[in-house]
Each structure stands twice: as structure tokens, then as C-alpha cells.
Design a protein around this motif. Sequence first.
Motif, PDB file in Angstrom:
ATOM      1  N   LEU A  34       0.818  -1.204   0.000  1.00 14.35           N
ATOM      2  CA  LEU A  34       0.000   0.000   0.000  1.00 14.35           C
ATOM      3  C   LEU A  34       0.854   1.258   0.000  1.00 14.35           C
ATOM      4  N   VAL A  35       1.920   1.242   0.797  1.00 10.06           N
ATOM      5  CA  VAL A  35       2.726   2.442   0.994  1.00 10.06           C
ATOM      6  C   VAL A  35       3.962   2.452   0.109  1.00 10.06           C
ATOM      7  N   THR A  36       4.657   1.323   0.030  1.00  8.91           N
ATOM      8  CA  THR A  36       5.950   1.292  -0.663  1.00  8.91           C
ATOM      9  C   THR A  36       5.892   0.654  -2.038  1.00  8.91           C
ATOM     10  N   GLY A  37       4.852  -0.164  -2.304  1.00  7.70           N
ATOM     11  CA  GLY A  37       4.816  -0.899  -3.556  1.00  7.70           C
ATOM     12  C   GLY A  37       5.742  -2.100  -3.568  1.00  7.70           C
ATOM     13  N   GLU A  38       6.361  -2.420  -2.433  1.00  7.34           N
ATOM     14  CA  GLU A  38       7.277  -3.558  -2.341  1.00  7.34           C
ATOM     15  C   GLU A  38       6.548  -4.845  -2.686  1.00  7.34           C
ATOM     16  N   SER A  39       7.152  -5.653  -3.557  1.00  8.23           N
ATOM     17  CA  SER A  39       6.493  -6.867  -4.038  1.00  8.23           C
ATOM     18  C   SER A  39       6.284  -7.887  -2.940  1.00  8.23           C
ATOM     19  N   TRP A  40       7.273  -8.048  -2.052  1.00  9.55           N
ATOM     20  CA  TRP A  40       7.253  -9.142  -1.103  1.00  9.55           C
ATOM     21  C   TRP A  40       7.006  -8.637   0.321  1.00  9.55           C
ATOM     22  N   PRO A  41       6.387  -9.454   1.143  1.00 10.88           N
ATOM     23  CA  PRO A  41       6.236  -9.097   2.558  1.00 10.88           C
ATOM     24  C   PRO A  41       7.610  -8.933   3.208  1.00 10.88           C
ATOM     25  N   VAL A  42       7.679  -8.051   4.198  1.00  7.83           N
ATOM     26  CA  VAL A  42       8.938  -7.810   4.902  1.00  7.83           C
ATOM     27  C   VAL A  42       8.760  -8.158   6.375  1.00  7.83           C
ATOM     28  N   SER A  43       9.833  -8.614   6.994  1.00  4.00           N
ATOM     29  CA  SER A  43       9.793  -9.001   8.400  1.00  4.00           C
ATOM     30  C   SER A  43       9.927  -7.767   9.287  1.00  4.00           C
ATOM     31  N   ARG A  44       9.051  -7.667  10.268  1.00  4.35           N
ATOM     32  CA  ARG A  44       9.076  -6.545  11.196  1.00  4.35           C
ATOM     33  C   ARG A  44       8.991  -7.079  12.625  1.00  4.35           C
ATOM     34  N   GLY A  45       9.845  -6.536  13.505  1.00  9.71           N
ATOM     35  CA  GLY A  45       9.866  -6.949  14.902  1.00  9.71           C
ATOM     36  C   GLY A  45      10.026  -5.762  15.822  1.00  9.71           C
ATOM     37  N   VAL A  46      10.409  -6.025  17.072  1.00  9.41           N
ATOM     38  CA  VAL A  46      10.539  -4.984  18.096  1.00  9.41           C
ATOM     39  C   VAL A  46      11.493  -3.884  17.628  1.00  9.41           C
ATOM     40  N   GLN A  47      11.068  -2.637  17.835  1.00  9.18           N
ATOM     41  CA  GLN A  47      11.794  -1.416  17.473  1.00  9.18           C
ATOM     42  C   GLN A  47      11.688  -1.075  15.983  1.00  9.18           C
ATOM     43  N   ASP A  48      11.055  -1.940  15.207  1.00  4.64           N
ATOM     44  CA  ASP A  48      10.819  -1.606  13.799  1.00  4.64           C
ATOM     45  C   ASP A  48       9.590  -0.706  13.696  1.00  4.64           C
ATOM     46  N   ARG A  49       9.511   0.016  12.599  1.00  4.41           N
ATOM     47  CA  ARG A  49       8.400   0.954  12.413  1.00  4.41           C
ATOM     48  C   ARG A  49       7.237   0.259  11.715  1.00  4.41           C
ATOM     49  N   ALA A  50       6.011   0.567  12.181  1.00  2.00           N
ATOM     50  CA  ALA A  50       4.782   0.070  11.568  1.00  2.00           C
ATOM     51  C   ALA A  50       4.032   1.255  10.968  1.00  2.00           C
ATOM     52  N   VAL A  51       3.460   1.034   9.794  1.00  2.00           N
ATOM     53  CA  VAL A  51       2.773   2.110   9.071  1.00  2.00           C
ATOM     54  C   VAL A  51       1.303   1.757   8.925  1.00  2.00           C
ATOM     55  N   GLY A  52       0.425   2.695   9.245  1.00  2.00           N
ATOM     56  CA  GLY A  52      -1.004   2.475   9.145  1.00  2.00           C
ATOM     57  C   GLY A  52      -1.441   2.171   7.726  1.00  2.00           C
ATOM     58  N   GLY A  53      -2.338   1.194   7.582  1.00  2.00           N
ATOM     59  CA  GLY A  53      -2.827   0.785   6.272  1.00  2.00           C
ATOM     60  C   GLY A  53      -2.160  -0.457   5.743  1.00  2.00           C
ATOM     61  N   THR A  54      -0.977  -0.828   6.280  1.00  2.00           N
ATOM     62  CA  THR A  54      -0.314  -2.071   5.890  1.00  2.00           C
ATOM     63  C   THR A  54      -0.932  -3.240   6.667  1.00  2.00           C
ATOM     64  N   ILE A  55      -0.580  -4.468   6.287  1.00  5.77           N
ATOM     65  CA  ILE A  55      -1.236  -5.648   6.849  1.00  5.77           C
ATOM     66  C   ILE A  55      -0.227  -6.540   7.559  1.00  5.77           C
ATOM     67  N   SER A  56      -0.543  -6.918   8.794  1.00  8.87           N
ATOM     68  CA  SER A  56       0.239  -7.910   9.527  1.00  8.87           C
ATOM     69  C   SER A  56      -0.224  -9.292   9.078  1.00  8.87           C
ATOM     70  N   LEU A  57       0.660 -10.050   8.438  1.00  6.10           N
ATOM     71  CA  LEU A  57       0.249 -11.285   7.772  1.00  6.10           C
ATOM     72  C   LEU A  57       0.191 -12.500   8.694  1.00  6.10           C
ATOM     73  N   ASP A  58       1.236 -12.735   9.475  1.00  3.33           N
ATOM     74  CA  ASP A  58       1.309 -14.031  10.146  1.00  3.33           C
ATOM     75  C   ASP A  58       1.737 -13.960  11.605  1.00  3.33           C
ATOM     76  N   GLY A  59       1.682 -12.803  12.218  1.00  8.06           N
ATOM     77  CA  GLY A  59       2.082 -12.703  13.617  1.00  8.06           C
ATOM     78  C   GLY A  59       1.297 -11.634  14.349  1.00  8.06           C
ATOM     79  N   GLN A  60       1.301 -11.716  15.665  1.00 10.26           N
ATOM     80  CA  GLN A  60       0.628 -10.731  16.503  1.00 10.26           C
ATOM     81  C   GLN A  60       1.651  -9.737  17.025  1.00 10.26           C
ATOM     82  N   ILE A  61       1.345  -8.451  16.886  1.00 13.27           N
ATOM     83  CA  ILE A  61       2.270  -7.412  17.328  1.00 13.27           C
ATOM     84  C   ILE A  61       1.517  -6.366  18.137  1.00 13.27           C
ATOM     85  N   ILE A  62       2.286  -5.593  18.896  1.00 13.00           N
ATOM     86  CA  ILE A  62       1.747  -4.450  19.628  1.00 13.00           C
ATOM     87  C   ILE A  62       2.520  -3.218  19.179  1.00 13.00           C
TER      88      ILE A  62
END
Length: 680
Positions: free
Chosen positions: A193-221
Amino acid sequence: MLTKLGIAIFLSMNVMVMTLALWAYHGDHISETPPMAEALSDVFRFACLLLSFPVLLLLGRPMLEQSIVDLKQRRLSTEILILSGVLSSFAYSTISVWRGTGDIYFEVGCMILVFVTLGRWLEAAGKLHSTQALDELQSLLPDDVIIRQRDLSERLIPRAELEIGDEVLIRAGERIPVDGVIVDGQTSVDEQLVTGESWPVSRGVQDRAVGGTISLDGQIIVQVDVAEDGTVLQRLIKAVQETRFAQSDTQRLADRISQAFIPATFCLALGTLLFHSLSDSPMTGLLAALSVVLIACPCGLGLATPMALWAAIGVAARRGIAFNSPQVLEALATIKAIRFDKTGTLTTGTPVVKSLLLDGQTSIGDVHCRSRQLAQSSTHVFSRAIQSYIPNHFPPLDVHPTSQAGKGVFGTVAGEFQPTALGSLSLISDLNIQCDPSLQTEVKQAEKQGFPIALIGWGGTVRGVFVFEEQLRESALSMLAECRQRGMNLGILTGDSSNASQRLAATEDLSVAAGLTPEEKKSELEKVQKLIGPVALIGDGINDVVALSAADVGICLGCGADVSRDTADICLVGNDLSQIPWLIDLSRQTLKTIRTNLTWAFGYNGIGMAVAATGYLHPAVAAALMVVSSVFVITNSLRLQSTYSVPENHEEASKTSLRQTEQVTQTTFHAPQSIHEVTS
């Protein structure tokens, strides 16, 4: 407005019928006019007067208001010319009715008002529809969110009540509703939605989350650190609004000519009034001056542009191409450059396995069997690509896979002590699975070239490496070659990684700008517009919405998001990129036809005005010339249908495209299926 237009059309039809009866009556050349026929003629003339003035009041007022605005801005447009002709026809006809002699032209004024208002209504409805795209962007985010409180309890609150510092819980498969920092959990995120990146990217603690994107396979806060009006999605919406309202309509050729034509018309009318008033009588001078202004706005001028546009749009609809507004064809004919989004536009957006690299000691059957078994337990796009790549004829393994959010899947096969893993280098490293030096070289080479990878390993050793690539659309390469033949400057604007984009650009000799945000795509388009000229953007994703609005012509594939189709000027329902060169040819020929029509119409005006100024232009001759002018314009426009008609062997395909146009697109402008529909 639609109600007023409907009433005006009904009244205008009655005026036309009675005018035709009057023409027939005056054409009989009866030596002795029956008293009843003479009385009926007077009734028809007064009826035309009574029925036409409501049309003038209903439809003429908006045109008068716009003309006043144009005059205040010191701008002379065809609207002023059209209004002058309409008022002149009403004035001349009213005087003729009250005098009891002379021809009437109420039907000319009524039909011009109806045609112009219909075009304005379609344009306004199209703009209103395009702004609905902003509402769709807003609706991407959930209305309610779950926050984690200080005592670790959870509470559901409206998203509007969120404050900076709140911690929001996002489960697997949910859309991230806020901008912030991940404080707990790990997941793969679809950021297209935001970057046009073809593939999902891994995001964890201290990484930035952007509204409108989708968390695919994990639960985050996610801890909120940006107010709602400053989020990436809100900035995207604001950019669309600014671009939409700042973007002016295509300046028509008729408006440019009118800058000189309108003053010339009124100067000639004034000169005619003075000359005939001094040489004959003030009434003769007034009627001659009104004739000059009236003849300056024939039906041919009103039909010159819309007839060509409607004919072209009818042809395009048969090929599954829908337009947001008819004026887009004029803009498309002037473009000098085309910029493409990569993911989902030039490519299908779906990864496929390019190759499978083995360690040289393990059989390919073992790799296939274990890889398929693990891939079946995951919904990741790479897992689906592996399932499509590997034949489905292997016996099931006794294994219970476990998903590691953002990394892959692993499980222990019955009878073995060490796990089998399928996923990223991070997962392989976590499970202490070693990679052979020869495979390490291949992995580094693939990553350097921008190819994503997934590793399969068991027994403490990596056994194989899956290398993925995007799949080009079938018609992409031929389309690029044909566009280049037509003198187009071609390039790619993408939010995807530079390696993958550069590889495609080098192969097809394209300029490339990679890793762009939606706002940066808009900036790149502005640079192209300054350096090269008008530019068209072809995209499909929500992240292309801002750029589609900023481009001189925005073209969206039918597979794209609804908001992208609503924002774009043109929608290719069938996703066939080979339509682009054909569409460029159609637009250029349409603009050429419009110019020919306008040249004819204005040429006729000039000659007609000169003759009218002498006072020798008989109204019947003027009416006949109007018909000839209109017939020429219609016939010239019809040539577009014969030149660009759909081949007979594509008839079924065109019918399918038409059905897809009705089902997939939601464009407000209705493209007539044939020019006969317009004329009837």
C-alpha cells in the motif's frame, strides 16, 4: 440539475417538433394560405416561445454565472460565445414572433443548452465519483481498535480516541490502524500500500509500523507515536486531494481560438448594427447584428468536440477500455512520456520460483517432498509459489509444522531429532542449520541481483535454496517496444527495491526510480513533466493513487484496487498492456478529428458572419448551412469507428470486455455503444 435537465429535454423535444412543422408549412409554397393553417402557424410560433423560455431559465443561468466568472477573470471561453449565440437566437426569435414575421431559432438555443448542460453534468458527476476514492482510502482502517492497558488488560475503543503513547494490538491478518513503533511481537508485513514492495517484509521490536499495511502471520503491539492527521495514509489522502483540486481541465482548442474569435464576433456585430442603422433603419441594423452573433454559434461548433470524443469512447468500450471523462482522450494525445509502476503493472505481482539450487548431495525428490509439506502449512506468498512449483505426488510426511512469524515454518519429521526448516536466513540461523559455502555464494549472488530466496534444510545442513522472481505480463515487452516506436520516453517509478527494478530497466532500456513513497512518485512525475512534457502513469495499486492523480493521464489496470480505478482517468478492464499503443493511436486520431471539425466549424462561422453582416444571408440558407456543417462533423467523427473498429474475429472477446467494463469499472461517464445511440 438532473431534474432540470430532464424537464428541459422534454420541452426542447416539443419545440423541435413544432419547429419541424413550421418548416414543412413554409416549404409548401401554397399560393393561398388557408386561414386555419395561418392561425396554426401563429400558435406554433407562440408555443415555441412559451416552451423555450423555461429551458433558458433552467439551463441558461449556470452558463450565465460561469460566463460572468470568466469575464471577471478576463478570460474569453467558448462558454461566452455559446451563451451569446443562445441569447441572440432567443432575442431574434422573440422579436420575430412579436412582429409576426421572420424566422425563429428557439430550437437552436434549446438544443445547444441541453447539449452543453449534459456535458457539464457528466463532467461534474465524474469529478464527484473520483472524490469517493478518498472515502475508500479512509475506510481501509478499522473504526475500532484494541489497546493494551498498563495492567496488560485489553480494551476496545474507537480509533478516533487513540492518543500518542497508546499501545495497539494487531493480530495476524489484520490491517495496522496506526503509525508507530512495534514494542512486542514479530510478523511479516505487506507494505505494498505504501511502498509498492512486491514481497512481505519481516518486522519486529523497534521496527516501524505504518497504518494501512497488513500484519500477515504474527501478533504485534504497536505504540502510537504520530497523531492521526500526520500518518502516512492521511498524508497520502491529502496529496490526492491537493492534486485533484489543483489539476485543471484540459484547455480545449476551441477556448484558445475563442480568445480572438469572440472579440472579432462582437466587433463585427457592432459594425453591422451601426452600418445598417445609418443606411437603412435601426431595426434592420439590430436584426442584421443579431444574425451575425447567431450564425457565430452553429450546431456544428457545439458538436465538433463531443461527437469525435463519443465516437472514440464507443470504440474503446468495445475493447474493454473505460474513461473517467471524455476529455481524457485529448490529454492522452499530447503525452510525451509514460511511467510505469512495476509490481502488478509490468509484472503480475505474484512470485514464481525462478530456480532451485541444491547442495549437490541431496536428491531433488527429498527437497521437493519436505518443501511442499512445510509450504502447505503457510499462507505466505513464497509458500504458495513453492506449492505451484513442486508436483503434488509425494506421500505425506509425519510432521507438525510451526510457523515463525516473519521468518518461515519448521517442524520435526517423525524419527528425526533435528527440525526441518523452510524460510529465511534468519530462521535457518536461529535453528543452527549450517549453509554449505557453495550455496552461500549462490545465496549472496541472488540477493545482490535482487532475487528473494527461501532456504530448505534439515539434519543441521541447508539442502536447497529456492530463488524467486516476479513474472512479467505476457504483453509487457511488445507493448514497451511499440510505445518506443511512437516516440514515448519510457521509465519505471516503483517503491520496490532498486536491484529488481534496475535489472528490468537494464534489459528493456528504461529509466528507473526505485524505493519511492507515494509522495516521491508524485515529485518524480513533476520532474518528468518539466524536462520532457506531459506524462502518463500506468499503475494498479493503492500506493499509485497520488501519482495517478498527479499525472496528465492516469491509467489503471482492471485488476487494481477500486480506489485506483476510481482515481485514474482510464481503466484497462482486461489488464492487457497491448491496449496502450492502440489507445495512443486512437487518442491522436481523435484529436486530429476534433481539430478538423473545429476548423470546419470556425471556418463556416467566419464565412457565415461575413455574409450575415451584408444583410443578404437568408434565414433559410443559414438553416441549410447549419445542417451541412453538422452532417460534416458527424460524418468525420464516424470515421473513427470505421478506422478503429474491433476485428470480426475479436467480436466475442469484445463482448466479454464490455461485460467486464460494466461489472468491474464504476466510471460515471457512460460510453455510448455506437454513434447511432448518440444521434438517436
